[in-house]
Design a protein around this motif. Structure first.
Motif, short mmCIF file in Angstrom:
data_model
loop_
_atom_site.label_atom_id
_atom_site.label_comp_id
_atom_site.label_asym_id
_atom_site.label_seq_id
_atom_site.Cartn_x
_atom_site.Cartn_y
_atom_site.Cartn_z
N ARG A 144 3.84 1.52 -1.41
CA ARG A 144 4.33 1.70 -2.77
C ARG A 144 3.26 2.34 -3.68
O ARG A 144 3.54 3.30 -4.40
CB ARG A 144 4.80 0.36 -3.37
N ARG A 145 2.03 1.82 -3.57
CA ARG A 145 0.94 2.37 -4.41
C ARG A 145 0.72 3.85 -4.12
O ARG A 145 0.56 4.65 -5.04
CB ARG A 145 -0.37 1.59 -4.14
N LYS A 146 0.76 4.20 -2.84
CA LYS A 146 0.52 5.60 -2.47
C LYS A 146 1.68 6.49 -2.93
O LYS A 146 1.46 7.64 -3.32
CB LYS A 146 0.32 5.69 -0.95
N VAL A 148 3.58 5.95 -5.60
CA VAL A 148 3.48 6.10 -7.06
C VAL A 148 2.47 7.20 -7.38
O VAL A 148 2.74 8.09 -8.20
CB VAL A 148 3.10 4.75 -7.71
N ALA A 186 0.84 -1.21 0.00
CA ALA A 186 0.00 0.00 0.00
C ALA A 186 0.87 1.25 0.00
O ALA A 186 0.53 2.26 -0.64
CB ALA A 186 -0.93 0.00 1.22
#
Ligand code: PLP
Length: 395
Positions: A123-125, A127, A121
Motif C-alpha cells: 500500500r505504501r509503495k 501511494v 508495504a
C-alpha cells in the motif's frame, strides 16, 4: 518395495522430494500406450481435475510454472511499457516473467512475521507510485513456503489503484485462506501452479494457469501453442480445408505432454494426504525446535499452509553463523537449503540497478533462513535425526 523409502538412518536426507506410487506409474504407462503422447486428452483431464479441486473456471496446463507466469503476464496485458512488482523472497521466475515481456520489474518488501509480501508495504509503495503516475500493471504475490498471502487485502488494493494480480501459487496447491482454496482466483485475476518434483504434487515438469476470466484463458491457450488457432470463429478468413490454421500472434511452444498430465492427475488424488502429512511433520518440528535459538514459521489465523517448505530463521541469540550451520548440516548428510537469497541481489537484477539495503526485511530473512527437510515420505526417525543434529550445532 518402494525404493524411494529405502534410506537407511545414515543416508542423506534431501530438503524436498517427490512421492511416486504404483498408481502413478500405471497412469503414466497407460498414457504412454495411448494414441496421444503430447498435449491431448490427458492434459484436458488434468486441467479439469485441478480446476475442480481449486474452484477456478479455467485452467491452461503448460510445461512449467515459469511458462505459466510468462503467459499469465502476457494474457493480463503486460508489455514493454509496463511494470511488474513482486516479492524479493521468491524464486527468480516470479520476477523474470516481467522481464520476458520487456517490462520493468520492482519489488515490495516482506512482512517480518509471515515472510510473504507485506500488504502494508505494498500500500505504501502504491501511494508513492500514484504520486508519480507509476502504478504497476501487474503485482505477483507469492505464497511463500505454502502460506497464502493476504490476497483479499491485495485484491482491494488492485481495485483501488488499478492493477492486475497474478498469484504465484507454486508453493501452495492444497492450501487455503478463510476456507477459500488457493487457485480459486477469488482474490486475483489469475494464479500459477508448479508441478516441479520438489513442489506439492509433480508432473515431472509442468505448470498451470488458473483464472475465472475466459478471455485471459483463451489468450494463454493461444500463446501456449505458437499463437495458432484452428477455431474458424477466430480466423481472419474462411478455412479452405481441414489442414487450415492461422497464426494470429507470436506465441511459443509451452505445451505439457499427456505423459506429464497423466502423472499430475494421478498425484492429485493424494493431495489431501500430502498436505495433512506436511502439516503433521511441520507441527512435529514446531514442538521439537521450540527451545532453540530459532524463529519458527508462523501460520496466520484462517490460513491452511500447504507447507511446501519448512523454513526457520537463526535468531540473534544463536552462536553459529548461517553459513557454518548450513555447511555443518550438509556435512551430516542433511540437505538443508536457502529460500531465498533475495532476488534483487542476484547479479542480473543488480545489473538493472538494484542493490543491498533496498528491501531490508527480505535481506534479513535471506541472511538468517535455513530450510529443513520436509516432504510426505520423510519418516519420523529421519526428522528426529535432523532435530538431533540441529540441537547439537545450536547448543
Ligand atoms: C518452483 C517455482 C517456480 C518455477 O516453477 P517451474 O515449474 O520450475 O518453472 C516459480 N515460482 C516459485 C515461487 C517457485 O517456487
Amino acid at each position: 518395495m518402494n525404493s524411494l523409502n529405502s534410506f537407511t538412518s545414515r543416508a542423506p536426507i534431501p530438503y524436498a522430494r517427490q512421492s511416486i506410487c504404483r498408481a502413478d506409474v500405471t497412469a503414466v504407462t497407460r498414457a504412454l500406450q495411448s494414441e496421444w503422447i503430447t498435449q491431448g486428452p490427458a492434459v484436458i483431464a488434468f486441467e479439469e481435475a485441478v480446476k475442480a479441486r481449486c474452484g477456478a473456471t479455467h485452467a491452461v496446463a503448460v510445461n512449467s510454472a515459469t511458462s505459466a507466469l510468462h503467459l499469465g503476464c502476457l494474457a493480463l496485458g503486460l508489455g514493454p511499457a509496463g511494470t511488474l512488482w513482486t516479492t524479493p523472497n521468491t524464486f527468480v521466475a516470479s520476477a523474470n516473467c516481467g522481464r520476458y515481456c520487456g517490462a520493468k520489474v520492482d519489488f515490495v518488501d516482506i512482512d517480518p512475521r509471515t515472510w510473504n509480501m507485506s500488504a502494508a508495504a505494498l500500500r505504501r509503495k502504491l501511494v508513492a507510485a500514484r504520486r508519480s503516475s507509476r502504478i504497476p500493471q501487474i503485482v505477483v504475490p507469492v505464497h511463500f513456503a505454502g502460506q497464502p498471502t493476504e490476497q483479499d487485502v491485495i485484491m482491494e488494493l488492485a481495485a483501488e489503484f488499478g492493477f492486475k494480480v497474478l498469484e504465484d501459487a507454486s508453493h501452495s496447491l492444497g492450501g487455503s485462506r478463510q476456507g477459500e482454496p488457493v487457485g480459486s482466483c477469488r482474490w486475483s485475476h489469475a494464479a500459477v501452479l508448479s508441478f516441479h518434483p520438489v513442489k506439492i504434487i509433480t508432473s515431472g515438469e509442468g505448470g498451470m494457469l488458473l483464472t475465472n476470466d475466459a478471455e485471459v484463458a483463451h489468450r494463454a491457450a493461444l500463446l501456449r501453442s505458437h499463437g495458432i488457432t484452428r477455431d474458424p470463429r477466430r480466423m481472419t478468413r474462411a478455412p479452405d480445408g481441414p489442414w487450415y490454421y492461422e497464426q494470429l500472434e507470436l506465441g511459443f511452444n509451452y505445451r505439457m505432454t499427456d505423459l506429464e498430465a497423466a502423472l499430475g492427475t494421478s498425484q492429485l488424488v493424494r493431495l489431501d494426504e500430502f498436505i495433512a502429512r506436511r502439516n503433521q511433520l511441520a507441527r512435529r518440528y514446531d514442538r521439537a525446535l521450540r527451545t532453540l535459538p530459532l524463529r519458527l514459521p508462523t501460520v496466520e489465523k484462517g490460513n491452511l499452509s500447504a507447507f511446501h517448505l519448512y523454513v526457520v530463521r537463526l535468531s540473534r541469540r544463536a552462536k553459529i553463523s548461517q553459513a557454518t550451520l548450513h555447511a555443518a548440516m550438509r556435512a551430516e548428510g542433511i540437505g538443508v537449503n536457502l529460500h531465498y537469497m533475495p532476488v534483487h541481489l542476484q547479479p542480473y537484477y543488480r545489473s538493472l540497478g538494484f542493490h543491498a539495503g533496498s528491501f531490508p526485511e527480505a535481506e534479513r530473512h535471506g541472511a538468517e533462513a535455513i530450510t529443513l527437510p520436509l516432504y510426505p515420505t520423510l519418516t519420523e526417525s529421519e526428522q528426529d535425526r535432523v532435530v538431533r543434529v540441529l540441537r547439537r550445532l545450536l547448543r
